[in-house]
Design a protein around this motif. Structure first.
Motif, PDB file in Angstrom:
ATOM      1  N   GLY A 106       0.796  -1.224   0.000  1.00  0.00           N
ATOM      2  CA  GLY A 106       0.000   0.000   0.000  1.00  0.00           C
ATOM      3  C   GLY A 106       0.828   1.272   0.000  1.00  0.00           C
ATOM      4  O   GLY A 106       0.331   2.347  -0.318  1.00  0.00           O
ATOM      5  N   ALA A 107       2.092   1.141   0.374  1.00  0.00           N
ATOM      6  CA  ALA A 107       2.950   2.337   0.437  1.00  0.00           C
ATOM      7  C   ALA A 107       4.222   2.132  -0.365  1.00  0.00           C
ATOM      8  O   ALA A 107       5.265   2.695  -0.052  1.00  0.00           O
ATOM      9  CB  ALA A 107       3.299   2.640   1.888  1.00  0.00           C
ATOM     10  N   HIS A 108       4.131   1.352  -1.434  1.00  0.00           N
ATOM     11  CA  HIS A 108       5.356   0.924  -2.114  1.00  0.00           C
ATOM     12  C   HIS A 108       6.183   2.067  -2.674  1.00  0.00           C
ATOM     13  O   HIS A 108       7.369   1.913  -2.916  1.00  0.00           O
ATOM     14  CB  HIS A 108       5.031  -0.092  -3.211  1.00  0.00           C
ATOM     15  N   THR A 109       5.569   3.230  -2.870  1.00  0.00           N
ATOM     16  CA  THR A 109       6.341   4.339  -3.431  1.00  0.00           C
ATOM     17  C   THR A 109       7.056   5.165  -2.350  1.00  0.00           C
ATOM     18  O   THR A 109       7.901   5.993  -2.660  1.00  0.00           O
ATOM     19  CB  THR A 109       5.433   5.293  -4.240  1.00  0.00           C
ATOM     20  N   ALA A 110       6.691   4.920  -1.075  1.00  0.00           N
ATOM     21  CA  ALA A 110       7.286   5.721   0.000  1.00  0.00           C
ATOM     22  C   ALA A 110       8.685   5.210   0.360  1.00  0.00           C
ATOM     23  O   ALA A 110       9.062   4.097   0.002  1.00  0.00           O
ATOM     24  CB  ALA A 110       6.390   5.681   1.226  1.00  0.00           C
ATOM     25  N   ASP A 111       9.459   6.034   1.086  1.00  0.00           N
ATOM     26  CA  ASP A 111      10.774   5.570   1.530  1.00  0.00           C
ATOM     27  C   ASP A 111      10.623   4.653   2.742  1.00  0.00           C
ATOM     28  O   ASP A 111       9.563   4.572   3.352  1.00  0.00           O
ATOM     29  CB  ASP A 111      11.693   6.755   1.841  1.00  0.00           C
ATOM     30  N   ARG A 112      11.712   3.976   3.076  1.00  0.00           N
ATOM     31  CA  ARG A 112      11.669   2.947   4.099  1.00  0.00           C
ATOM     32  C   ARG A 112      11.178   3.443   5.461  1.00  0.00           C
ATOM     33  O   ARG A 112      10.336   2.825   6.097  1.00  0.00           O
ATOM     34  CB  ARG A 112      13.065   2.333   4.264  1.00  0.00           C
ATOM     35  N   GLY A 113      11.708   4.601   5.866  1.00  0.00           N
ATOM     36  CA  GLY A 113      11.333   5.150   7.166  1.00  0.00           C
ATOM     37  C   GLY A 113       9.840   5.449   7.237  1.00  0.00           C
ATOM     38  O   GLY A 113       9.175   5.165   8.238  1.00  0.00           O
ATOM     39  N   THR A 114       9.318   6.002   6.153  1.00  0.00           N
ATOM     40  CA  THR A 114       7.892   6.319   6.097  1.00  0.00           C
ATOM     41  C   THR A 114       7.055   5.051   6.178  1.00  0.00           C
ATOM     42  O   THR A 114       6.038   5.000   6.881  1.00  0.00           O
ATOM     43  CB  THR A 114       7.569   7.067   4.773  1.00  0.00           C
ATOM     44  N   ILE A 115       7.499   4.016   5.456  1.00  0.00           N
ATOM     45  CA  ILE A 115       6.761   2.756   5.462  1.00  0.00           C
ATOM     46  C   ILE A 115       6.691   2.189   6.880  1.00  0.00           C
ATOM     47  O   ILE A 115       5.621   1.794   7.345  1.00  0.00           O
ATOM     48  CB  ILE A 115       7.402   1.729   4.492  1.00  0.00           C
ATOM     49  N   GLU A 116       7.836   2.182   7.576  1.00  0.00           N
ATOM     50  CA  GLU A 116       7.856   1.624   8.935  1.00  0.00           C
ATOM     51  C   GLU A 116       6.961   2.446   9.870  1.00  0.00           C
ATOM     52  O   GLU A 116       6.210   1.890  10.670  1.00  0.00           O
ATOM     53  CB  GLU A 116       9.287   1.582   9.487  1.00  0.00           C
ATOM     54  N   ALA A 117       7.019   3.763   9.738  1.00  0.00           N
ATOM     55  CA  ALA A 117       6.198   4.621  10.593  1.00  0.00           C
ATOM     56  C   ALA A 117       4.713   4.386  10.328  1.00  0.00           C
ATOM     57  O   ALA A 117       3.895   4.305  11.259  1.00  0.00           O
ATOM     58  CB  ALA A 117       6.550   6.094  10.364  1.00  0.00           C
ATOM     59  N   ASN A 118       4.360   4.260   9.049  1.00  0.00           N
ATOM     60  CA  ASN A 118       2.954   4.040   8.705  1.00  0.00           C
ATOM     61  C   ASN A 118       2.479   2.661   9.126  1.00  0.00           C
ATOM     62  O   ASN A 118       1.325   2.490   9.535  1.00  0.00           O
ATOM     63  CB  ASN A 118       2.736   4.249   7.206  1.00  0.00           C
ATOM     64  N   LEU A 119       3.384   1.675   9.036  1.00  0.00           N
ATOM     65  CA  LEU A 119       3.039   0.326   9.509  1.00  0.00           C
ATOM     66  C   LEU A 119       2.685   0.376  10.996  1.00  0.00           C
ATOM     67  O   LEU A 119       1.672  -0.177  11.424  1.00  0.00           O
ATOM     68  CB  LEU A 119       4.228  -0.616   9.318  1.00  0.00           C
ATOM     69  N   ASP A 120       3.522   1.061  11.765  1.00  0.00           N
ATOM     70  CA  ASP A 120       3.273   1.197  13.207  1.00  0.00           C
ATOM     71  C   ASP A 120       1.911   1.825  13.459  1.00  0.00           C
ATOM     72  O   ASP A 120       1.147   1.393  14.312  1.00  0.00           O
ATOM     73  CB  ASP A 120       4.352   2.083  13.860  1.00  0.00           C
TER      74      ASP A 120
END
Ligand code: ADP
Ligand code: MG
Length: 261
Positions: A106-120
């Motif tokens: 769902g967030a494949h275009t975001a950077d890694r840090g953003t993905i982890e934050a959004n996952l949380d």
């Protein structure tokens, strides 16, 4: 604010299914789009998200703007980038992938840090998904799959979230959970356009409601007015069993009544 003005949509060049639809989702609000099967609700969402072309559909007339910027010419990835998230009809999760993988997609275009934050963030909103993050999505219950589909849309941090019949096929208790989640997501700052056949559920959390019939908006009122007006409930929402005899056209009434059955 998401604004649709005078939208006309055709499929296959000839089938006119939206005949001048106008609606507004004010920033911060939940707005319900109601109507029987085939009225054109999903088509409205496809038009907003740039998904018409894969269904051989096309906007013939009208405009869609997001905070004043036209978005009706954008393809699907660009509407996501503009801040529109969508949970499609039937959930469409990847059943063979894990919960975690579904969310990351769902967030494949975001950077890694953003993905982890959004996952949380998503796991905090949906603890039931956190418990099963390494589990295969296909083994989730219907309600959990719906939560996953919503969670996946949230991974892209939408400012406007479009939900296509999130309560479909779910038990009443689970519908309540989904309802509460929509309220929570809205309170966290996401505006919501909620397409539902469950008019009671949708109107209980919306500020405004639109009722569609065969490609047109036939009723457009504050949700509490739609909720409390007996004629609207009977005629447009089919929410009362008795009373058919008070209408000249009983057949018409019955057709509308089929909505919730
Ligand atoms: N890809 C398509 N090609 C042709 N007709 C379609 C297509 N998708 C939907 N329709 C028709 O458009 C109308 C509206 O459909 P839809 O937007 O799915 O309504 P709703 O979501 O309110 O049930 C229906 O008559 C449906 O049969
Ligand atoms: Mg639909």
């Amino acid at each position: 604010m998401l604004t649709i003005e005078n939208l006309e949509v055709v499929y296959e060049d000839v089938i006119l299914v939206l005949k001048g639809v106008s609606l507004t989702v004010p920033t911060g609000s939940i707005v319900a789009l109601l109507g029987a099967n085939g009225a054109g609700k999903t088509t409205v969402l496809r038009a907003i998200t740039g998904l018409l072309d894969i269904h051989r559909g096309e906007i013939r007339k009208g405009t869609i703007t997001l905070n004043g910027d036209p978005i009706h010419h954008l393809d699907a990835p660009k509407t996501v980038a503009a801040g529109v998230g969508q949970v499609m009809e039937g959930r469409r999760i990847l059943t063979e992938f894990t919960v975690d993988e579904n969310l990351r997609i769902g967030a494949h275009t975001a950077d890694r840090g953003t993905i982890e934050a959004n996952l949380d963030r998503v796991y905090t909103t949906f603890p039931v998904l956190a418990d099963r993050r390494k589990g295969v999505a296909g083994y989730l219950s219907g309600g959990e799959q719906q939560m996953l589909a919503i969670g996946r849309a949230l991974m892209a941090e939408p400012t406007f979230l479009l939900l296509d019949e999130p309560s479909l096929g779910l038990a009443p208790l689970i519908v309540q959970q989904i309802r509460d989640l929509i309220v929570e997501i809205n309170e966290q700052g996401t505006s919501v356009l909620l397409v539902e056949q469950n008019a009671n559920m949708a109107l209980s959390i919306s500020s405004h409601g639109y009722i569609m019939e065969t490609g047109k908006i036939v009723m457009d009122k504050p949700a509490e007015v739609l909720r409390d007006d007996d004629d609207v409930r009977e005629f447009y929402l089919g929410l009362r069993e008795e009373g058919a005899t008070s209408f000249r056209d009983v057949k018409h009434y019955k057709r509308r009544k089929r909505w919730l059955s």
